[in-house]
Scaffold this motif. Structure first.
Motif, PDB file in Angstrom:
ATOM      1  N   GLY A  33       0.843  -1.180   0.000  1.00 21.46           N
ATOM      2  CA  GLY A  33       0.000   0.000   0.000  1.00 21.46           C
ATOM      3  C   GLY A  33       0.881   1.233   0.000  1.00 21.46           C
ATOM      4  N   ILE A  34       0.274   2.370  -0.086  1.00 23.60           N
ATOM      5  CA  ILE A  34       1.028   3.624  -0.098  1.00 23.60           C
ATOM      6  C   ILE A  34       0.251   4.649   0.722  1.00 23.60           C
ATOM      7  CG2 ILE A  34       0.021   4.536  -2.226  1.00 23.60           C
ATOM      8  CD1 ILE A  34       2.922   5.393  -2.998  1.00 23.60           C
ATOM      9  N   GLY A  35       0.935   5.602   1.294  1.00 20.10           N
ATOM     10  CA  GLY A  35       0.272   6.618   2.104  1.00 20.10           C
ATOM     11  C   GLY A  35      -0.361   5.989   3.335  1.00 20.10           C
ATOM     12  N   GLY A  36      -1.608   6.357   3.605  1.00 14.25           N
ATOM     13  CA  GLY A  36      -2.314   5.857   4.778  1.00 14.25           C
ATOM     14  C   GLY A  36      -2.553   4.362   4.749  1.00 14.25           C
ATOM     15  N   SER A  37      -2.517   3.765   3.561  1.00 11.91           N
ATOM     16  CA  SER A  37      -2.703   2.320   3.442  1.00 11.91           C
ATOM     17  C   SER A  37      -1.472   1.548   3.896  1.00 11.91           C
ATOM     18  CB  SER A  37      -3.029   1.953   1.997  1.00 11.91           C
ATOM     19  OG  SER A  37      -4.260   2.522   1.617  1.00 11.91           O
ATOM     20  N   SER A  38      -0.384   2.252   4.128  1.00 12.17           N
ATOM     21  CA  SER A  38       0.821   1.626   4.644  1.00 12.17           C
ATOM     22  C   SER A  38       1.244   2.234   5.974  1.00 12.17           C
ATOM     23  CB  SER A  38       1.967   1.773   3.641  1.00 12.17           C
ATOM     24  OG  SER A  38       3.140   1.197   4.142  1.00 12.17           O
ATOM     25  N   LEU A  39       1.168   3.543   6.067  1.00  9.09           N
ATOM     26  CA  LEU A  39       1.681   4.240   7.248  1.00  9.09           C
ATOM     27  C   LEU A  39       0.986   3.803   8.534  1.00  9.09           C
ATOM     28  CD1 LEU A  39       3.585   6.325   8.412  1.00  9.09           C
ATOM     29  CD2 LEU A  39       1.865   8.066   7.935  1.00  9.09           C
ATOM     30  N   GLY A  40      -0.339   3.725   8.533  1.00 11.08           N
ATOM     31  CA  GLY A  40      -1.065   3.319   9.738  1.00 11.08           C
ATOM     32  C   GLY A  40      -0.716   1.909  10.181  1.00 11.08           C
ATOM     33  N   PRO A  41      -0.858   0.913   9.280  1.00  9.38           N
ATOM     34  CA  PRO A  41      -0.504  -0.459   9.676  1.00  9.38           C
ATOM     35  C   PRO A  41       0.966  -0.606  10.082  1.00  9.38           C
ATOM     36  CG  PRO A  41      -1.810  -0.488   7.669  1.00  9.38           C
ATOM     37  CD  PRO A  41      -1.490   0.947   7.955  1.00  9.38           C
ATOM     38  N   ALA A  42       1.871   0.076   9.388  1.00  9.55           N
ATOM     39  CA  ALA A  42       3.293  -0.014   9.738  1.00  9.55           C
ATOM     40  C   ALA A  42       3.553   0.602  11.109  1.00  9.55           C
ATOM     41  CB  ALA A  42       4.146   0.672   8.672  1.00  9.55           C
ATOM     42  N   THR A  43       2.902   1.712  11.407  1.00 14.16           N
ATOM     43  CA  THR A  43       3.077   2.372  12.703  1.00 14.16           C
ATOM     44  C   THR A  43       2.584   1.482  13.837  1.00 14.16           C
ATOM     45  OG1 THR A  43       2.890   4.547  11.670  1.00 14.16           O
ATOM     46  CG2 THR A  43       2.475   4.423  14.046  1.00 14.16           C
ATOM     47  N   VAL A  44       1.421   0.892  13.667  1.00 16.07           N
ATOM     48  CA  VAL A  44       0.875  -0.002  14.700  1.00 16.07           C
ATOM     49  C   VAL A  44       1.767  -1.227  14.873  1.00 16.07           C
ATOM     50  CG1 VAL A  44      -1.060  -1.532  15.244  1.00 16.07           C
ATOM     51  CG2 VAL A  44      -1.499   0.783  14.445  1.00 16.07           C
ATOM     52  N   THR A  45       2.236  -1.785  13.765  1.00 10.88           N
ATOM     53  CA  THR A  45       3.107  -2.962  13.835  1.00 10.88           C
ATOM     54  C   THR A  45       4.389  -2.641  14.593  1.00 10.88           C
ATOM     55  OG1 THR A  45       2.193  -3.826  11.779  1.00 10.88           O
ATOM     56  CG2 THR A  45       4.339  -4.674  12.436  1.00 10.88           C
ATOM     57  N   ARG A  46       4.984  -1.489  14.292  1.00 14.95           N
ATOM     58  CA  ARG A  46       6.205  -1.098  15.016  1.00 14.95           C
ATOM     59  C   ARG A  46       5.909  -0.835  16.489  1.00 14.95           C
ATOM     60  NH1 ARG A  46       7.308   1.649  10.264  1.00 14.95           N
ATOM     61  NH2 ARG A  46       6.539   3.601  11.089  1.00 14.95           N
ATOM     62  N   VAL A  66       6.023  -9.678   9.498  1.00 16.96           N
ATOM     63  CA  VAL A  66       5.214  -8.678   8.794  1.00 16.96           C
ATOM     64  C   VAL A  66       6.157  -7.690   8.121  1.00 16.96           C
ATOM     65  CG1 VAL A  66       3.424  -6.911   8.986  1.00 16.96           C
ATOM     66  CG2 VAL A  66       3.368  -8.910  10.494  1.00 16.96           C
ATOM     67  N   ARG A  67       5.922  -7.483   6.826  1.00 20.83           N
ATOM     68  CA  ARG A  67       6.738  -6.532   6.065  1.00 20.83           C
ATOM     69  C   ARG A  67       5.835  -5.609   5.269  1.00 20.83           C
ATOM     70  NH1 ARG A  67      11.606 -10.490   4.069  1.00 20.83           N
ATOM     71  NH2 ARG A  67      12.292 -11.070   6.175  1.00 20.83           N
ATOM     72  N   PHE A  68       6.396  -4.470   4.874  1.00 19.64           N
ATOM     73  CA  PHE A  68       5.623  -3.437   4.179  1.00 19.64           C
ATOM     74  C   PHE A  68       6.329  -2.995   2.917  1.00 19.64           C
ATOM     75  CE2 PHE A  68       4.417  -3.397   8.556  1.00 19.64           C
ATOM     76  CZ  PHE A  68       3.042  -3.240   8.505  1.00 19.64           C
ATOM     77  N   VAL A  69       5.542  -2.782   1.866  1.00 13.63           N
ATOM     78  CA  VAL A  69       6.030  -2.220   0.618  1.00 13.63           C
ATOM     79  C   VAL A  69       5.157  -1.011   0.327  1.00 13.63           C
ATOM     80  CG1 VAL A  69       6.431  -2.608  -1.830  1.00 13.63           C
ATOM     81  CG2 VAL A  69       6.678  -4.503  -0.225  1.00 13.63           C
ATOM     82  N   SER A  70       5.786   0.170   0.237  1.00 16.72           N
ATOM     83  CA  SER A  70       4.962   1.364   0.099  1.00 16.72           C
ATOM     84  C   SER A  70       5.439   2.334  -0.974  1.00 16.72           C
ATOM     85  CB  SER A  70       4.886   2.095   1.447  1.00 16.72           C
ATOM     86  OG  SER A  70       6.175   2.489   1.852  1.00 16.72           O
ATOM     87  N   ASN A  71       6.236   1.866  -1.904  1.00 11.34           N
ATOM     88  CA  ASN A  71       6.610   2.731  -3.021  1.00 11.34           C
ATOM     89  C   ASN A  71       6.923   1.887  -4.249  1.00 11.34           C
ATOM     90  OD1 ASN A  71       9.551   2.191  -3.249  1.00 11.34           O
ATOM     91  ND2 ASN A  71       9.567   3.018  -1.167  1.00 11.34           N
ATOM     92  N   VAL A  76      -0.416 -11.934   1.278  1.00 11.44           N
ATOM     93  CA  VAL A  76      -0.265 -10.555   0.820  1.00 11.44           C
ATOM     94  C   VAL A  76      -1.555  -9.798   1.112  1.00 11.44           C
ATOM     95  CG1 VAL A  76       0.179  -9.064  -1.166  1.00 11.44           C
ATOM     96  CG2 VAL A  76       1.282 -11.315  -1.018  1.00 11.44           C
ATOM     97  N   CYS A  77      -1.422  -8.668   1.777  1.00 11.37           N
ATOM     98  CA  CYS A  77      -2.563  -7.793   2.013  1.00 11.37           C
ATOM     99  C   CYS A  77      -2.378  -6.558   1.142  1.00 11.37           C
ATOM    100  CB  CYS A  77      -2.648  -7.398   3.486  1.00 11.37           C
ATOM    101  SG  CYS A  77      -4.049  -6.296   3.813  1.00 11.37           S
ATOM    102  N   VAL A  78      -3.213  -6.430   0.132  1.00  8.00           N
ATOM    103  CA  VAL A  78      -3.167  -5.250  -0.725  1.00  8.00           C
ATOM    104  C   VAL A  78      -4.097  -4.216  -0.102  1.00  8.00           C
ATOM    105  CG1 VAL A  78      -3.499  -4.341  -3.051  1.00  8.00           C
ATOM    106  CG2 VAL A  78      -2.735  -6.709  -2.738  1.00  8.00           C
ATOM    107  N   SER A  79      -3.514  -3.113   0.349  1.00  8.17           N
ATOM    108  CA  SER A  79      -4.264  -2.070   1.042  1.00  8.17           C
ATOM    109  C   SER A  79      -4.359  -0.847   0.141  1.00  8.17           C
ATOM    110  CB  SER A  79      -3.555  -1.672   2.339  1.00  8.17           C
ATOM    111  OG  SER A  79      -3.463  -2.780   3.202  1.00  8.17           O
ATOM    112  N   SER A  80      -5.588  -0.495  -0.219  1.00  6.25           N
ATOM    113  CA  SER A  80      -5.780   0.658  -1.088  1.00  6.25           C
ATOM    114  C   SER A  80      -7.196   1.171  -0.915  1.00  6.25           C
ATOM    115  CB  SER A  80      -5.547   0.262  -2.553  1.00  6.25           C
ATOM    116  OG  SER A  80      -5.802   1.346  -3.410  1.00  6.25           O
ATOM    117  N   LYS A  81      -7.329   2.463  -0.788  1.00  9.84           N
ATOM    118  CA  LYS A  81      -8.663   3.041  -0.623  1.00  9.84           C
ATOM    119  C   LYS A  81      -9.513   2.797  -1.869  1.00  9.84           C
ATOM    120  CE  LYS A  81      -8.838   7.472  -0.128  1.00  9.84           C
ATOM    121  NZ  LYS A  81      -8.880   8.858   0.331  1.00  9.84           N
TER     122      LYS A  81
END
Length: 171
Positions: free
Chosen positions: A82-95, A106-111, A131-136
């Motif tokens: 995901g990108i933007g809020g579709s990655s930032l929120g889940p990554a922040t909570v995970t950390r 758990v890993r994140f790809v955001s660009n 794989v969780c594809v996160s997109s508004k």
């Protein structure tokens, strides 16, 4: 305080919590407040609770190993695309909760940088990766490009790549 009063902050907060259209660019309410309204009688809060219950059940099943990929092996890793809020929120909570972690990697790809995607997949087994594809809206080119690349990676090893994908969306 005077500045907040001058810009009508109290009224704006009330509008947000009442479900008024506050996202002017998209012409819709910001209903993320419904996610925090457990027990509320509003239709938005009931719908949000239903979606949250389903997401929590899936997360618990992945953690417990009862949800499995197409080869029957439990998931050992989750990659959020995901990108933007579709990655930032889940990554922040995970950390923030990493000290309590007891589930899959758990890993994140955001660009769009292919090196980031390669790094996220490094050492993972496609047979045990969810794989969780996160997109508004599922219209973000970077997200869809990365999802297609991961699909190819999984498809090369697994008979049913679809069993390795979930989506998180407002669409």
């Amino acid at each position: 305080i005077a500045h907040c009063e001058g810009i009508g902050l109290r009224e704006r907060i009330g509008e947000m919590f009442s479900g008024a259209t506050v996202n002017r660019t998209e012409g819709r309410p910001a209903l993320h407040t419904a996610l925090r309204a457990r027990g509320s009688d509003s239709p938005e809060a009931r719908e949000a609770a239903s979606w949250m219950d389903g997401a929590l059940a899936l997360a618990g099943a992945v953690r417990a190993g009862t949800v499995r990929g197409s080869t029957g092996r439990p998931f050992a890793a989750v990659v959020n695309v995901g990108i933007g809020g579709s990655s930032l929120g889940p990554a922040t909570v995970t950390r923030a909760l990493r000290s309590r972690h007891d589930g899959p990697v758990v890993r994140f790809v955001s660009n769009i940088d292919p090196a980031d995607l390669d790094a996220a997949l490094d050492g993972l087994d496609p047979e045990t990766t969810l794989v969780c594809v996160s997109s508004k809206t599922f219209t973000t080119l970077e997200t869809m490009h990365n999802a297609a690349r991961i699909r190819s990676w999984i498809e090369a090893a697994c008979p049913r790549w679809q069993d390795h994908f979930v989506a998180a969306t407002a669409n």
